[in-house]
Write a protein that holds these residues in place. Sequence first.
Motif, PDB file in Angstrom:
ATOM      1  N   THR A  97      10.767   2.743  -1.674  1.00 40.14           N
ATOM      2  CA  THR A  97       9.561   3.126  -2.407  1.00 40.14           C
ATOM      3  C   THR A  97       9.700   2.858  -3.900  1.00 40.14           C
ATOM      4  O   THR A  97       8.876   3.313  -4.691  1.00 40.14           O
ATOM      5  CB  THR A  97       9.216   4.615  -2.162  1.00 40.14           C
TER       6      THR A  97
ATOM      7  N   ASN B  96      -1.860   3.808  -2.735  1.00 40.92           N
ATOM      8  CA  ASN B  96      -2.015   5.245  -2.522  1.00 40.92           C
ATOM      9  C   ASN B  96      -1.682   5.713  -1.112  1.00 40.92           C
ATOM     10  O   ASN B  96      -1.753   6.904  -0.830  1.00 40.92           O
ATOM     11  CB  ASN B  96      -3.446   5.673  -2.860  1.00 40.92           C
ATOM     12  N   ALA B  97      -1.329   4.802  -0.210  1.00 41.53           N
ATOM     13  CA  ALA B  97      -1.018   5.201   1.169  1.00 41.53           C
ATOM     14  C   ALA B  97       0.329   5.913   1.202  1.00 41.53           C
ATOM     15  O   ALA B  97       1.231   5.599   0.432  1.00 41.53           O
ATOM     16  CB  ALA B  97      -1.001   3.986   2.083  1.00 41.53           C
ATOM     17  N   ASP B  98       0.457   6.875   2.103  1.00 41.42           N
ATOM     18  CA  ASP B  98       1.729   7.598   2.190  1.00 41.42           C
ATOM     19  C   ASP B  98       2.557   7.168   3.395  1.00 41.42           C
ATOM     20  O   ASP B  98       3.659   7.678   3.596  1.00 41.42           O
ATOM     21  CB  ASP B  98       1.502   9.114   2.198  1.00 41.42           C
ATOM     22  N   ARG B  99       2.039   6.234   4.190  1.00 45.76           N
ATOM     23  CA  ARG B  99       2.764   5.718   5.350  1.00 45.76           C
ATOM     24  C   ARG B  99       2.473   4.232   5.495  1.00 45.76           C
ATOM     25  O   ARG B  99       1.433   3.753   5.045  1.00 45.76           O
ATOM     26  CB  ARG B  99       2.296   6.433   6.619  1.00 45.76           C
TER      27      ARG B  99
ATOM     28  N   GLU C 174       0.805  -1.216   0.000  1.00 44.87           N
ATOM     29  CA  GLU C 174       0.000   0.000   0.000  1.00 44.87           C
ATOM     30  C   GLU C 174       0.843   1.274   0.000  1.00 44.87           C
ATOM     31  O   GLU C 174       0.457   2.264  -0.605  1.00 44.87           O
ATOM     32  CB  GLU C 174      -0.945   0.005   1.209  1.00 44.87           C
ATOM     33  N   ALA C 175       2.000   1.257   0.699  1.00 46.33           N
ATOM     34  CA  ALA C 175       2.785   2.488   0.839  1.00 46.33           C
ATOM     35  C   ALA C 175       4.252   2.335   0.472  1.00 46.33           C
ATOM     36  O   ALA C 175       4.866   3.288   0.008  1.00 46.33           O
ATOM     37  CB  ALA C 175       2.688   3.008   2.269  1.00 46.33           C
ATOM     38  N   VAL C 176       4.828   1.169   0.709  1.00 47.73           N
ATOM     39  CA  VAL C 176       6.260   0.943   0.488  1.00 47.73           C
ATOM     40  C   VAL C 176       6.458  -0.464  -0.091  1.00 47.73           C
ATOM     41  O   VAL C 176       5.533  -1.257  -0.117  1.00 47.73           O
ATOM     42  CB  VAL C 176       7.064   1.073   1.804  1.00 47.73           C
TER      43      VAL C 176
END
Length: 188
Positions: free
Chosen positions: A146, A169-172, A27-29
């Motif tokens: 990332t 689309n998550a940023d964390r 989701e983020a990384v």
Amino acid sequence: MSGRNLLTVPLAVQCLRAGEVISYPTEAVFGLGCDPASEAATRKILSLKNRPAEAGLILIADTFERFAAYIKPLKAGLKEKAFETWPGPVTWLFPRHESVPDWLAGNHETIAIRVTAHPVCRALCAAFGGAIVSTSANPRQGRPATSAAAVEAYFGSALCGTVAGALGNADRPSEIRDLVSGRVLREA
């Protein structure tokens, strides 16, 4: 990352079944993963990350049923708290089944699990037919990768390869909550 190190989902499943470590987008990384039944592969992830075994690892799957062997039976209504956030980027600490080894769950009485919404992760777990270990692709104290190139810069040829795909689309990284107490251990 060179094309020779990019994996399709079927090739990634072959790596998992062979006891290898792979990376893949979440989701983020990018994450590192392996078959949670493989002690050698799990310990390799811990070594690559310089992560203490006592810390435990997260398992992801495409369906809740894939976690049956890892969790204790629950009181009525308890798992529904997790179902309200799944599939999605929330990891829940469930009471750990007695058979779960310490090299997977660390020194905790819980096991961290997440029903992922990420399409690559879901396809990977479905094709594998089970849950997989999922931890951020970075050495301890390093920035989570990332990109596939960042994964390669960290781990080079130590991995079987990286599953092709885009991050979500998550940023964390995922939020972590305790199922029984409701306490938030890591905010999203």
